[in-house]
Motif scaffolding. Structure first.
Motif, PDB file in Angstrom:
ATOM      1  N   MET A 166       0.846  -1.194   0.000  1.00  0.00           N
ATOM      2  CA  MET A 166       0.000   0.000   0.000  1.00  0.00           C
ATOM      3  C   MET A 166       0.884   1.247   0.000  1.00  0.00           C
ATOM      4  O   MET A 166       1.896   1.309   0.700  1.00  0.00           O
ATOM      5  N   ILE A 167       0.499   2.266  -0.761  1.00  0.00           N
ATOM      6  CA  ILE A 167       1.231   3.524  -0.814  1.00  0.00           C
ATOM      7  C   ILE A 167       0.852   4.375   0.391  1.00  0.00           C
ATOM      8  O   ILE A 167      -0.328   4.520   0.722  1.00  0.00           O
ATOM      9  N   THR A 168       1.854   4.949   1.066  1.00  0.00           N
ATOM     10  CA  THR A 168       1.593   5.894   2.147  1.00  0.00           C
ATOM     11  C   THR A 168       2.186   7.246   1.770  1.00  0.00           C
ATOM     12  O   THR A 168       3.250   7.324   1.129  1.00  0.00           O
ATOM     13  N   ARG A 169       1.501   8.298   2.181  1.00  0.00           N
ATOM     14  CA  ARG A 169       1.959   9.669   1.929  1.00  0.00           C
ATOM     15  C   ARG A 169       2.024  10.395   3.265  1.00  0.00           C
ATOM     16  O   ARG A 169       0.995  10.576   3.913  1.00  0.00           O
ATOM     17  N   THR A 170       3.207  10.810   3.648  1.00  0.00           N
ATOM     18  CA  THR A 170       3.424  11.455   4.935  1.00  0.00           C
ATOM     19  C   THR A 170       3.767  12.914   4.703  1.00  0.00           C
ATOM     20  O   THR A 170       4.718  13.243   3.974  1.00  0.00           O
ATOM     21  N   SER A 171       2.991  13.793   5.315  1.00  0.00           N
ATOM     22  CA  SER A 171       3.244  15.222   5.160  1.00  0.00           C
ATOM     23  C   SER A 171       4.610  15.592   5.717  1.00  0.00           C
ATOM     24  O   SER A 171       5.041  15.100   6.763  1.00  0.00           O
ATOM     25  N   LEU A 172       5.269  16.492   5.021  1.00  0.00           N
ATOM     26  CA  LEU A 172       6.545  17.048   5.479  1.00  0.00           C
ATOM     27  C   LEU A 172       6.369  18.511   5.868  1.00  0.00           C
ATOM     28  O   LEU A 172       7.182  19.374   5.534  1.00  0.00           O
ATOM     29  N   SER A 173       5.298  18.815   6.573  1.00  0.00           N
ATOM     30  CA  SER A 173       4.977  20.207   6.891  1.00  0.00           C
ATOM     31  C   SER A 173       5.586  20.689   8.195  1.00  0.00           C
ATOM     32  O   SER A 173       5.541  21.884   8.492  1.00  0.00           O
ATOM     33  N   THR A 174       6.157  19.795   8.994  1.00  0.00           N
ATOM     34  CA  THR A 174       6.644  20.188  10.315  1.00  0.00           C
ATOM     35  C   THR A 174       8.141  19.891  10.459  1.00  0.00           C
ATOM     36  O   THR A 174       8.725  19.160   9.659  1.00  0.00           O
ATOM     37  N   GLY A 175       8.717  20.490  11.497  1.00  0.00           N
ATOM     38  CA  GLY A 175      10.080  20.171  11.870  1.00  0.00           C
ATOM     39  C   GLY A 175      11.158  20.933  11.128  1.00  0.00           C
ATOM     40  O   GLY A 175      12.352  20.636  11.285  1.00  0.00           O
ATOM     41  N   GLU A 213      10.065   1.828  -2.545  1.00  0.00           N
ATOM     42  CA  GLU A 213      10.407   3.050  -3.260  1.00  0.00           C
ATOM     43  C   GLU A 213      10.108   4.234  -2.348  1.00  0.00           C
ATOM     44  O   GLU A 213       9.050   4.294  -1.715  1.00  0.00           O
ATOM     45  N   LEU A 214      11.042   5.198  -2.271  1.00  0.00           N
ATOM     46  CA  LEU A 214      10.852   6.416  -1.495  1.00  0.00           C
ATOM     47  C   LEU A 214      10.910   7.603  -2.445  1.00  0.00           C
ATOM     48  O   LEU A 214      11.881   7.755  -3.206  1.00  0.00           O
ATOM     49  N   VAL A 215       9.890   8.432  -2.413  1.00  0.00           N
ATOM     50  CA  VAL A 215       9.835   9.620  -3.261  1.00  0.00           C
ATOM     51  C   VAL A 215       9.541  10.832  -2.376  1.00  0.00           C
ATOM     52  O   VAL A 215       8.602  10.805  -1.572  1.00  0.00           O
ATOM     53  N   ILE A 216      10.353  11.862  -2.515  1.00  0.00           N
ATOM     54  CA  ILE A 216      10.075  13.141  -1.865  1.00  0.00           C
ATOM     55  C   ILE A 216       9.413  14.028  -2.907  1.00  0.00           C
ATOM     56  O   ILE A 216       9.968  14.242  -4.003  1.00  0.00           O
ATOM     57  N   ALA A 217       8.225  14.522  -2.579  1.00  0.00           N
ATOM     58  CA  ALA A 217       7.421  15.295  -3.536  1.00  0.00           C
ATOM     59  C   ALA A 217       7.174  16.691  -2.995  1.00  0.00           C
ATOM     60  O   ALA A 217       6.693  16.860  -1.867  1.00  0.00           O
ATOM     61  N   PHE A 218       7.510  17.672  -3.799  1.00  0.00           N
ATOM     62  CA  PHE A 218       7.241  19.075  -3.481  1.00  0.00           C
ATOM     63  C   PHE A 218       6.254  19.614  -4.515  1.00  0.00           C
ATOM     64  O   PHE A 218       6.501  19.535  -5.719  1.00  0.00           O
ATOM     65  N   ASP A 219       5.166  20.201  -4.046  1.00  0.00           N
ATOM     66  CA  ASP A 219       4.199  20.800  -4.976  1.00  0.00           C
ATOM     67  C   ASP A 219       4.620  22.183  -5.443  1.00  0.00           C
ATOM     68  O   ASP A 219       4.061  22.695  -6.413  1.00  0.00           O
ATOM     69  N   GLY A 220       5.600  22.793  -4.765  1.00  0.00           N
ATOM     70  CA  GLY A 220       6.074  24.092  -5.202  1.00  0.00           C
ATOM     71  C   GLY A 220       7.308  24.528  -4.443  1.00  0.00           C
ATOM     72  O   GLY A 220       7.295  24.601  -3.214  1.00  0.00           O
ATOM     73  N   ASP A 236       2.609  22.314  -0.608  1.00  0.00           N
ATOM     74  CA  ASP A 236       2.770  21.139   0.241  1.00  0.00           C
ATOM     75  C   ASP A 236       3.966  20.282  -0.173  1.00  0.00           C
ATOM     76  O   ASP A 236       4.365  20.238  -1.342  1.00  0.00           O
ATOM     77  N   ALA A 237       4.501  19.559   0.814  1.00  0.00           N
ATOM     78  CA  ALA A 237       5.580  18.598   0.589  1.00  0.00           C
ATOM     79  C   ALA A 237       5.235  17.311   1.330  1.00  0.00           C
ATOM     80  O   ALA A 237       4.561  17.343   2.367  1.00  0.00           O
ATOM     81  N   ARG A 238       5.688  16.163   0.800  1.00  0.00           N
ATOM     82  CA  ARG A 238       5.347  14.886   1.431  1.00  0.00           C
ATOM     83  C   ARG A 238       6.366  13.825   1.037  1.00  0.00           C
ATOM     84  O   ARG A 238       7.072  13.961   0.021  1.00  0.00           O
ATOM     85  N   LEU A 239       6.396  12.775   1.826  1.00  0.00           N
ATOM     86  CA  LEU A 239       7.202  11.592   1.548  1.00  0.00           C
ATOM     87  C   LEU A 239       6.257  10.478   1.125  1.00  0.00           C
ATOM     88  O   LEU A 239       5.312  10.141   1.845  1.00  0.00           O
ATOM     89  N   VAL A 240       6.505   9.913  -0.051  1.00  0.00           N
ATOM     90  CA  VAL A 240       5.670   8.844  -0.598  1.00  0.00           C
ATOM     91  C   VAL A 240       6.490   7.565  -0.561  1.00  0.00           C
ATOM     92  O   VAL A 240       7.616   7.511  -1.068  1.00  0.00           O
ATOM     93  N   ARG A 241       5.916   6.517   0.057  1.00  0.00           N
ATOM     94  CA  ARG A 241       6.643   5.256   0.115  1.00  0.00           C
ATOM     95  C   ARG A 241       5.713   4.087  -0.194  1.00  0.00           C
ATOM     96  O   ARG A 241       4.515   4.140   0.087  1.00  0.00           O
ATOM     97  N   GLY A 242       6.297   3.039  -0.780  1.00  0.00           N
ATOM     98  CA  GLY A 242       5.536   1.837  -1.075  1.00  0.00           C
ATOM     99  C   GLY A 242       6.329   0.887  -1.925  1.00  0.00           C
ATOM    100  O   GLY A 242       7.333   1.257  -2.542  1.00  0.00           O
TER     101      GLY A 242
END
Length: 845
Positions: free
Chosen positions: A1-10, A87-94, A188-194
């Motif tokens: 299953m694909i998970t998407r974790t927000s990278l909005s903090t820290g 697979e690990l993908v770091i995704a930035f929307d902008g 938004d930014a997030r880490l996508v893994r699966g």
């Protein structure tokens, strides 16, 4: 299953270690690093840390120029531990704008484009539990200047190098905006893994063919399928499955819905939206609808509507007509700029307020202007729900753009990304190639400066239309605004396509709008200062005058105050006091735009659209906006609501360009009553037209009938008994239907009218903690009666404005947001104002 974790903090923010920190204040250097917000900007992070003053106040903008000329770095720890098969993908929307992404110091991605999404796979060698993710932003100023040196200087309406990089042009300053060159992780930014592929995008092409709604879903995975996969799509109870063989990365799923409810612009029908679900399953070869192991899911909404742009040549030239569901939709639009210089502050809640204000002003289209951004999902979601049509510019404005291979590749990728992203939204009805660049080539001395070099035309006539045709053929494309449909025609030809009318504001009186007969006018505007409470919050001059330092800094237009005063003189004397100057300029803006809109709409069927410049502001400033930078409605907003009414009455001259519009002349004055019907049903109604003295005495009267089909107009020539006054300075025309559709026309400009000092009686009643009713009963003619309750409390707002009353007539205003204790002040100057005040002195009532 694909998970998407927000990278909005820290996150933390610091100056890049090898950056030149010239001009950075010592107290800032000492305090860094500071906590950072994602989405966010460097400016707002420094502001939140208390390290810089509010750039919107006084002249602070100037003292903060160093922020945009400095390199910055965002950092945070991140858990990148993963199984070998994951697979690990770091995704930035902008990423804004010149960005380098690293993990533990190793570069994994670079981006030079604020307007594109960035997705990068994390290399196996960098996958560890306590990794450091960093995004460095090099100065956009320095990058743009270096690119200008590389490709050579090109014409530009402004001195900044915004046309050499893919960043919001208005960040570098505009004639309504400050120079605040931002940087940061702005979306938004997030880490996508699966262990299986993820759904990277779903791009729906939605059509209506007879009674059938068709949604063709182009699905793209982030990598090829390693094993057989199945896509399942659901829409309005319809289920379709498509198998993907190993190695496949794209597929198209077609769903058909019988007799779907259509999506309509507001005022013409409901805004029916349908949920769409696309699921990706492993295996699933059992043939059942629910078989297989879920891998990933995409959800969205679509609306069924047909759409076309009618530019079929006719006897008058080239029309520009938007057709939705077979209905010719008259456009009553407004230009939209970024609602804040710091885009992450524009929340969905704020957008709902602002776009709701547009709807309440009878606006049915927002043009997203090409010097800003491709607007957010939240913006389009709200427009979908409220039935507001959207015209989206590609991001080119007021400059020549290089067509070298490097920038062209970036622009093509940007265009594809955003056309794909915005396809699901039924509100999006037009892609436009650029703002004023074709006009610049014709009229702004570009041809001599370019000396044969490319300047962007290849983007507007070839690259961009090809992208739209390839990715989203369901939507029309137009090469520019203004543009007449061919480089063989002047782009501002009234007979063809789109026109911008700026000679009026820049050079002449607003009555010259009557000399223009555009098929569709996509920009025209008139300036005024913001609300009084907005000024006093952001400008602390003592004394406060139109030319005090802070006021002038918040006036970005070239000779803006000079144009304001020259535009006022034909109508009123320029007031000496700041209070009267403020009211006079706001009133003149409202009058100017109402005059233009009514004239353009009266040209129906020649003209089928107006888009006023502009709806909103990005900071507190004297500008063309109807809603100021603090979100307060200027009198112009109320004028928009009236002049953009679905059913409009207006009295227009019939004796050639200008005609009676040039009030104060004594030549022939034919007048016609024009009824304009933008509704979906016919309009049949009796209208009474009266010529009256200012004391209310009826001098002539006619009852006639407005008969117009939907989206049509009707014209009734007025007899001389109505059109020719005995005393032009002391009479007016009033036309009104039994349902309250009304218009007035005066025969002279205000400065030549025999106004009496404003006299009236009032009652004030507080009906709740939040609501006060103010009833004004006229003793004399009161023209353009206005309440300005924000002068008492910044949160106070009135429901109506610009009300004209004859002696004996009354009007009740509803004021909300005024704290108790100030109710009686609502009926005193400077809160209660009329046009009379600017011509004759007030005296005791």
């Amino acid at each position: 299953m694909i998970t998407r974790t927000s990278l909005s903090t820290g996150w933390t923010l610091r100056i890049a270690s090898d950056a030149v920190a010239s001009g950075v204040p010592e107290h800032v250097l000492a305090a860094l690093p500071v906590p950072a917000t994602v989405p966010g900007t460097v400016h707002t992070d420094l502001l939140a840390a208390g390290l810089v003053p509010d750039p919107y106040v006084d002249r602070n903008e100037i003292t903060l120029d160093w922020i945009g000329r400095t390199d910055w770095c965002y950092e945070r720890s991140i858990d990148l531990s993963a199984a070998p098969e994951e697979e690990l993908v770091i995704a930035f929307d902008g990423l804004d704008t010149v960005a380098t992404v690293t993990v533990d110091g190793e570069v994994i991605a670079r981006s030079e484009n604020m307007h594109r999404r960035v997705e990068v796979s994390v290399p196996v060698g960098l996958r560890r539990e306590d990794a450091v993710l960093a995004v460095r932003f090099d100065s956009a100023w320095r990058f743009g200047e270096a690119e200008r040196d590389r490709v050579g200087a090109l014409p530009n309406a402004y001195p900044a190098p915004f046309n050499y990089l893919r960043k919001a042009a208005s960040n570098f300053g505009w004639d309504w905006g400050p120079t605040l060159v931002t940087a940061g992780i702005w979306r938004d930014a997030r880490l996508v893994r699966g262990t299986a592929p993820a759904i990277r995008r779903v791009s729906p092409t939605v059509l209506v063919e007879g009674p059938v709604g068709i949604a063709s879903l182009a699905v793209e995975l982030d990598r090829p399928a390693p094993v057989p996969l199945r896509l399942r799509a659901e829409l309005a109870g319809t289920h379709v499955a498509v198998d993907l063989e190993p190695g496949a990365r794209t597929a198209t799923v077609r769903l058909e819905v019988q007799d779907p409810e259509l999506w309509w612009p507001h005022g013409l029908g409901a805004q029916r939206l349908y949920d769409v679900v696309v699921r990706l399953d492993e295996s699933g070869h059992d043939g059942g609808p629910d078989g297989g192991t879920p891998v990933d899911e995409w959800t969205g909404r679509v609306g069924f509507r047909s759409l076309r742009l009618d530019t079929t040549p006719d006897a008058d030239g080239t029309p520009f007509v938007v057709v939705v569901n077979g209905a010719t939709v008259p456009i009553r639009g407004a230009n939209w700029i970024p609602d804040d210089c710091f885009l992450p502050r524009v929340t969905e809640e704020r957008l709902r307020v602002r776009i709701g204000q547009a709807v309440d002003a009878n606006t049915n289209l927002l043009r997203v202007w090409g010097g800003g951004v491709y607007e957010s999902e939240a913006f389009y979601r709200v427009c979908d729900e409220l039935g507001v049509l959207v015209w989206q510019d590609f991001l080119f404005a007021c400059a020549a753009y290089p067509e070298d291979e490097r920038l062209a590749a970036e622009i093509e990728a940007e265009a594809r990304d955003n056309v794909e992203r915005l396809m699901p939204h039924p509100s999006l009805v037009l892609w436009n190639g650029n703002n004023e660049n074709i006009w610049g080539w014709f009229d702004w001395h570009w041809q001599e400066a370019l000396d044969g070099r490319e300047w962007g035309l290849g983007y507007y006539l070839k690259l961009l239309p090809e992208v739209v045709a390839d990715v989203d053929p369901s939507r029309p494309y137009w090469a520019g605004s203004p543009y007449s449909g061919s480089m063989e025609l002047h782009p501002n030809d009234d007979d063809h396509g789109l026109t911008h009318v700026w000679d009026v504001w820049n050079q002449v009186d607003y009555t010259v709008y009557a000399h223009h007969r555009p098929r569709f006018v996509s920009e025209f505007g008139w300036q005024a200062p913001p609300a009084w409470s907005t000024i006093t919050r952001s400008v602390r001059d003592a004394p406060l005058t139109p030319t005090s330092p802070g006021m002038l800094h918040h006036q970005k237009a070239e000779d803006g105050n000079g144009k304001l005063e020259r535009g006022l003189v034909p109508h009123f004397a320029v007031p000496e006091s700041m209070t009267d100057w403020h009211f006079a300029m706001q009133l003149n803006q409202a009058r100017a735009i109402a005059f233009g809109i009514e004239h353009f709409r009266s040209l129906r069927p020649r003209n089928f659209g107006t888009i006023v410049w502009q709806l909103n502001d990005c900071w507190p400033v004297t500008s063309w906006a109807a809603i100021d930078g603090d979100g307060r409605k200027k009198p112009l907003w109320y004028a928009l609501r009236s002049s953009q009414a679905t059913r409009l009455l207006t009295i227009q001259p019939t004796d050639g360009p200008g005609g009676a519009a040039a009030a104060g002349t004594d030549g022939p004055r034919g007048l016609a009553l024009v009824g304009v019907n933008d509704g979906g049903e016919a309009w049949r109604e009796y209208v009474t037209v009266r010529r009256l003295r200012f004391d209310g005495t009826v001098l002539a009267e006619l009852t006639t009938r407005i008969v117009t089909d939907r989206f049509g107009s009707a014209r009734v020539e007025l007899p001389d008994a109505l059109a020719r006054p005995d005393e032009p300075g002391a009479e007016l025309l009033v036309a009104e239907t039994s349902t309250g559709v009304r218009t007035e026309r005066f025969f002279r400009e205000d400065r030549d009218l025999a106004y009496s000092p404003a006299r009236f009686t009032t009652t004030v009643e507080r009906v709740s903690d939040d609501t006060v009713l103010v009833t004004v009963t006229a003793t004399t003619l009161l023209r353009d009666l206005v309440l300005l309750p924000d002068r008492l409390s910044p949160s106070a707002e009135v429901d109506d404005a610009l009300v004209t009353l004859l002696p004996g007539q009354a009007h009740t205003f509803t004021v909300r947001g005024l704290p108790p204790g100030q109710d009686s002040d609502l009926v005193e100057r400077p809160v209660l104002r009329t046009a009379n005040d600017l011509v004759v002195p007030s005296r005791d009532r």
